[in-house]
Design a protein around this motif. Structure first.
Motif, mmCIF file in Angstrom:
data_model
loop_
_atom_site.group_PDB
_atom_site.id
_atom_site.type_symbol
_atom_site.label_atom_id
_atom_site.label_comp_id
_atom_site.label_asym_id
_atom_site.label_seq_id
_atom_site.Cartn_x
_atom_site.Cartn_y
_atom_site.Cartn_z
ATOM 1 N N LEU A 1 -21.391 -6.695 11.268
ATOM 2 C CA LEU A 1 -20.542 -6.133 12.301
ATOM 3 C C LEU A 1 -18.976 -6.645 11.996
ATOM 4 O O LEU A 1 -18.946 -7.861 11.880
ATOM 5 N N ILE A 2 -18.120 -5.965 12.008
ATOM 6 C CA ILE A 2 -16.719 -6.352 11.665
ATOM 7 C C ILE A 2 -15.761 -5.776 12.749
ATOM 8 O O ILE A 2 -15.815 -4.743 13.120
ATOM 9 N N PRO A 3 -14.761 -6.583 12.952
ATOM 10 C CA PRO A 3 -13.656 -6.049 13.732
ATOM 11 C C PRO A 3 -12.693 -5.050 12.906
ATOM 12 O O PRO A 3 -12.697 -5.156 11.800
ATOM 13 N N VAL A 4 -12.329 -3.895 13.401
ATOM 14 C CA VAL A 4 -11.625 -2.976 12.907
ATOM 15 C C VAL A 4 -10.222 -3.004 12.866
ATOM 16 O O VAL A 4 -9.257 -3.417 13.966
ATOM 17 N N ASP A 5 -9.586 -3.286 11.590
ATOM 18 C CA ASP A 5 -8.344 -3.344 11.669
ATOM 19 C C ASP A 5 -7.794 -2.235 11.398
ATOM 20 O O ASP A 5 -8.413 -1.014 10.951
ATOM 21 N N PHE A 6 -6.357 -1.901 11.739
ATOM 22 C CA PHE A 6 -5.352 -0.495 11.772
ATOM 23 C C PHE A 6 -4.543 -0.762 10.749
ATOM 24 O O PHE A 6 -3.501 -1.517 11.187
ATOM 25 N N PRO A 7 -4.604 -0.186 9.321
ATOM 26 C CA PRO A 7 -3.682 -0.485 8.348
ATOM 27 C C PRO A 7 -2.398 -0.041 8.865
ATOM 28 O O PRO A 7 -1.208 -0.602 8.353
ATOM 29 N N LEU A 8 -2.233 0.909 9.895
ATOM 30 C CA LEU A 8 -0.754 1.439 9.914
ATOM 31 C C LEU A 8 0.117 0.523 11.126
ATOM 32 O O LEU A 8 1.098 0.672 11.445
ATOM 33 N N SER A 9 -0.684 -0.525 11.449
ATOM 34 C CA SER A 9 -0.102 -1.585 12.347
ATOM 35 C C SER A 9 1.228 -2.385 11.875
ATOM 36 O O SER A 9 1.907 -2.782 12.507
ATOM 37 N N VAL A 10 1.026 -2.155 10.410
ATOM 38 C CA VAL A 10 2.103 -3.039 9.802
ATOM 39 C C VAL A 10 3.219 -2.305 9.888
ATOM 40 O O VAL A 10 4.372 -3.028 9.654
ATOM 41 N N LEU A 11 3.536 -0.971 10.280
ATOM 42 C CA LEU A 11 4.508 -0.355 10.595
ATOM 43 C C LEU A 11 5.547 -1.263 11.830
ATOM 44 O O LEU A 11 6.660 -1.072 11.820
ATOM 45 N N LYS A 12 4.662 -1.655 12.665
ATOM 46 C CA LYS A 12 5.465 -2.519 13.792
ATOM 47 C C LYS A 12 5.217 -3.938 13.409
ATOM 48 O O LYS A 12 6.565 -4.420 13.884
ATOM 49 N N THR A 13 4.402 -4.534 12.710
ATOM 50 C CA THR A 13 4.618 -6.078 12.739
ATOM 51 C C THR A 13 5.374 -6.391 11.547
ATOM 52 O O THR A 13 6.014 -7.417 11.406
ATOM 53 N N ASP A 14 5.461 -5.422 10.576
ATOM 54 C CA ASP A 14 6.338 -5.883 9.333
ATOM 55 C C ASP A 14 6.835 -4.494 8.717
ATOM 56 O O ASP A 14 6.646 -4.037 7.401
ATOM 57 N N PRO A 15 7.888 -3.755 9.555
ATOM 58 C CA PRO A 15 8.088 -2.492 9.024
ATOM 59 C C PRO A 15 9.039 -2.542 7.825
ATOM 60 O O PRO A 15 9.119 -1.541 7.141
ATOM 61 N N ASP A 16 9.639 -3.683 7.380
ATOM 62 C CA ASP A 16 10.246 -3.811 6.313
ATOM 63 C C ASP A 16 9.571 -4.426 5.118
ATOM 64 O O ASP A 16 10.256 -4.492 3.941
ATOM 65 N N GLY A 17 8.447 -4.817 5.265
ATOM 66 C CA GLY A 17 7.733 -5.379 4.143
ATOM 67 C C GLY A 17 7.109 -4.402 2.938
ATOM 68 O O GLY A 17 7.531 -3.261 3.113
ATOM 69 N N ALA A 18 6.818 -5.042 1.813
ATOM 70 C CA ALA A 18 6.284 -4.416 0.967
ATOM 71 C C ALA A 18 5.242 -3.343 1.216
ATOM 72 O O ALA A 18 4.998 -2.132 0.683
ATOM 73 N N VAL A 19 4.225 -3.828 2.034
ATOM 74 C CA VAL A 19 3.234 -3.103 2.206
ATOM 75 C C VAL A 19 3.615 -1.727 3.193
ATOM 76 O O VAL A 19 3.205 -0.548 2.984
ATOM 77 N N ALA A 20 4.230 -1.912 4.013
ATOM 78 C CA ALA A 20 4.877 -0.849 4.804
ATOM 79 C C ALA A 20 5.635 0.157 3.922
ATOM 80 O O ALA A 20 5.544 1.481 3.913
ATOM 81 N N LYS A 21 6.339 -0.268 3.015
ATOM 82 C CA LYS A 21 7.251 0.531 1.979
ATOM 83 C C LYS A 21 6.273 1.386 1.208
ATOM 84 O O LYS A 21 6.608 2.319 0.552
ATOM 85 N N ARG A 22 4.908 0.546 0.759
ATOM 86 C CA ARG A 22 3.970 1.450 0.155
ATOM 87 C C ARG A 22 3.065 2.277 0.771
ATOM 88 O O ARG A 22 2.424 3.112 0.014
ATOM 89 N N LEU A 23 3.007 2.230 1.991
ATOM 90 C CA LEU A 23 2.397 2.891 2.715
ATOM 91 C C LEU A 23 2.198 4.378 2.649
ATOM 92 O O LEU A 23 0.741 5.126 2.539
ATOM 93 N N SER A 24 3.075 5.029 2.524
ATOM 94 C CA SER A 24 3.175 6.584 2.234
ATOM 95 C C SER A 24 2.281 6.879 1.056
ATOM 96 O O SER A 24 1.951 7.932 0.912
ATOM 97 N N MET A 25 2.640 5.933 0.025
ATOM 98 C CA MET A 25 1.854 6.656 -1.192
ATOM 99 C C MET A 25 0.528 6.293 -1.280
ATOM 100 O O MET A 25 -0.511 7.067 -1.665
ATOM 101 N N ILE A 26 -0.111 5.203 -0.549
ATOM 102 C CA ILE A 26 -1.647 4.665 -0.522
ATOM 103 C C ILE A 26 -2.377 5.535 0.287
ATOM 104 O O ILE A 26 -3.201 5.713 0.225
ATOM 105 N N LEU A 27 -1.301 6.260 1.366
ATOM 106 C CA LEU A 27 -1.913 7.135 2.253
ATOM 107 C C LEU A 27 -2.291 8.615 1.505
ATOM 108 O O LEU A 27 -2.775 9.221 2.161
ATOM 109 N N ALA A 28 -1.797 8.716 0.392
ATOM 110 C CA ALA A 28 -1.943 10.013 -0.388
ATOM 111 C C ALA A 28 -3.439 9.708 -1.168
ATOM 112 O O ALA A 28 -3.620 10.616 -1.652
#
Length: 628
Positions: A59-86
């Motif tokens: 049983l695992i709590p479910v994270d929401f990867p897109l939440s980084v857009l609010k918590t760290d919108p300027d971070g490296a993960v947020a900047k890579r998000l559109s690429m990894i979502l493809a």
């Protein structure tokens, strides 16, 4: 005795038949509502801990990867998000994401609260019992490809089958209980989390056989079969649901059942096209396998008309050409007709070699040549054939085409089609690879499927096209409707998704499924769709365009109305259809719906399993939380 103990006790009495039980919730004086985390009656932490122990710590709590857009919108993960979502493999590995990120004015992907990362049917049964006893919203996800978001719901418990990807081949398989009625036949058993590239690697590349599955390599096996299931070669082999021989399924009472033609045959029939996540949670499926043809062929080219009148004539000629030369079980996949006056051919062939592929299309090429300046071929004309066993063999591609199988700067591979050592065409990019560190070597997807990864749908509609429209007296009406529709939006004709012209065995297998019987007499499925991606509300630079989406949905509907004018309301394919489908019961299942509704009442009387526009969903609020 508590409810779970009671259910286990009655399950041990094998001689007692399954009978419909009057749902306790129907006796309530007020409308039943499932619990949310904000409710005082939401399960306690100790209750969740007990569930975790029951499922072996999965049983695992479910994270929401897109939440980084609010918590760290300027971070490296947020900047890579559109690429990894493809990357469909990245999305598939996230319990909090779905391959489609949403639909304008309909839904947007949101994570469940917890997920049971199931490893076996026991884990699934524990999750089903927990959801039932605690009145929780339950969702099921394997591949997560549902355009309508049926494997997604906030405030829910998710049964996630991604890790259940075991595969076993059987040279002689007989369904349980059918030992005296059915003959042994070759088959394959697939875990519910298996995706089709894994199935093809085991069955075709390694096993030298064929299993009818989906054309998209990353689609989940279980969801596709439960929705009917079409692949590139369905014109020859029928639907994936028609190949189902047996399923292991956990029903709403928490019991692990076998369903086949001899054991629980009504449930078995419902699982063959009645809709995923509706009648239970499938844990394993066994499918018949077929002999491979020698070749799979391909034909790719584009014809451009110089004027609207020329385009009308081109469409009319193609309709006639298709009827004379391609209306058989050899040809599948699609053509596209658009407002740019182009006819785009993207078709595949079953059992044809290179010369046979070229011969089939020569009459149309000759007609284009005779048309003078009215029509012309634009770009490359690609005809080819590949030894069928190597259709999904990534290693073979690299070894046999060293000069053309290499990574290009954007991470895709360039491959050609080979006809026993004769390279007949200029290489073109056909597949993309999972570029994440440590990704499996077979983590590939067809480049043509890339547009639906991480997309946000504006509109999507489908319509079965009856084979009667191919008769001489009706071809002009069909051609006129296709031209008129193309003025509003591109039209895709998916010829493998209509079974008219299929062999008798394929038709018989498909007839014995819950899919709308209209498919048996349809020569194609017309699909009109549009969207953008990767896109999601709150994603900087990738916000879905609501205004443009609504305009596109209107164009799509006006386009489809041109086709409905000549077909009538023939129905739609449940997996590829309008979120707002009117009369979905008739559209998806036709005359089969009353029988499906009765089976739903028998195996899920309380409506534990809810999906949008699923069997019995009309009894619930749109979010599946409140009984109407």
């Amino acid at each position: 005795m508590n409810r779970r103990a009671f259910l286990k006790a009655i399950a041990s009495a094998a001689v007692i038949p399954i009978l419909p039980i009057l749902p306790r919730r129907l006796l309530a004086s007020t409308n039943f509502r499932r619990r949310r985390p904000s409710d005082a009656t939401w399960p306690s932490q100790s209750a969740w801990k007990q569930l975790n122990e029951a499922v072996g710590g999965n049983l695992i709590p479910v994270d929401f990867p897109l939440s980084v857009l609010k918590t760290d919108p300027d971070g490296a993960v947020a900047k890579r998000l559109s690429m990894i979502l493809a990357d469909p493999y990245y999305i598939g590995d996230q319990p909090g994401l779905t391959q489609t990120l949403g639909w304008v004015d309909a839904w947007a992907t949101q994570p469940s609260v917890y997920a049971v990362a199931a490893r076996n049917a026991h884990d699934i049964a524990e999750a089903v019992n927990f959801a039932s006893e605690n009145d929780l919203r339950l969702v099921v996800k394997g591949g997560g490809h549902s355009y309508q978001g049926t494997s997604d719901a906030p405030d829910s418990l998710l049964i996630w089958t991604r890790h259940m990807d075991e595969i076993a081949m059987h040279p002689e398989f007989v369904p349980q209980g059918c030992e005296h009625t059915l003959q042994p036949q070759p088959a394959v058993t697939l875990g519910a989390g298996t995706i089709w590239i894994q199935a093809y690697d085991s069955v075709t590349t390694k096993g030298g056989k064929y299993v009818q599955g989906g054309g998209c390599a990353t689609v989940g096996v279980a969801g596709l079969i439960q929705s009917g299931g079409f692949g590139s070669n369905s014109k020859h082999y029928g639907t994936a649901a028609g190949s189902l021989l047996e399923a292991e399924v956990v029903t709403a009472d928490g019991q692990i059942r076998i369903a086949n033609a001899c054991t629980n045959p009504d449930l078995f029939w419902a699982l063959k096209g009645g809709g995923g996540g509706t009648f239970g949670v499938v844990s394993k499926l066994t499918l018949r396998v077929h002999d491979l043809p020698e070749f799979f062929g391909v034909a790719n080219f584009t014809v451009k008309a110089s004027s609207d009148d020329a385009y009308r004539r081109l469409i009319r000629e193609f309709v006639s050409f298709y009827h004379k030369h391609l209306f058989n079980d050899h040809w599948g996949e699609q053509t596209r007709m658009g407002s740019d006056n182009k006819l785009v051919i993207s078709m595949v062939a079953h059992g044809l070699n290179l010369e046979q592929v070229k011969e089939a299309w020569q009459p149309l090429l000759d007609w284009v040549a005779r048309s003078g300046s009215e029509c012309s071929i634009k770009g490359r004309t690609v005809f080819g054939a590949i030894p069928a066993r190597h259709m999904w063999d990534v290693r073979w591609m690299k070894e046999h085409w060293p000069e053309i199988a290499f990574p290009n700067p954007n991470g895709s591979f360039l491959i050609g089609l080979l006809d026993y050592g004769l390279l007949h065409l200029i290489p073109q990019p056909l597949v993309d690879f999972d570029s994440r560190p440590g990704a499996g070597p077979n983590n590939v997807w067809w480049k043509g499927d890339g547009g639906q990864v991480g997309w946000f749908i504006w509109g999507y509609e489908s319509l079965w096209l009856p084979a009667s429209l191919l008769e001489d007296g009706a071809q002009q009406r069909l051609a006129d409707a296709l031209f008129a529709g193309s003025r509003f939006s591109d039209i895709g004709l998916h010829f493998n998704k209509g079974l008219a012209g299929s062999p008798p065995d394929a038709l018989a297998w498909a007839k014995d499924t819950a899919t709308n019987p209209t498919v048996l007499t349809a020569f194609a499925l017309a699909i009109v769709a549009d969207g953008q991606g990767p896109a999601y509300p709150g994603m900087p630079g990738h916000e879905p365009s609501v205004v443009e989406g609504r305009k596109a949905a209107e164009r799509i509907d006006r386009c489809m109305n041109q086709l409905r004018a000549v077909t009538g309301e023939t129905g739609a394919y449940v997996s590829e259809s309008n979120y707002f489908e009117k009369g979905f019961q008739q559209a998806y299942w036709g005359s089969n719906y009353p029988r499906l509704a009765e089976i739903k009442k028998k195996y899920d009387p309380d409506g534990l399993f809810f999906v949008h526009n699923g069997v019995g969903s009309e009894q619930w609020s749109a979010d599946g939380f409140t009984k109407l």
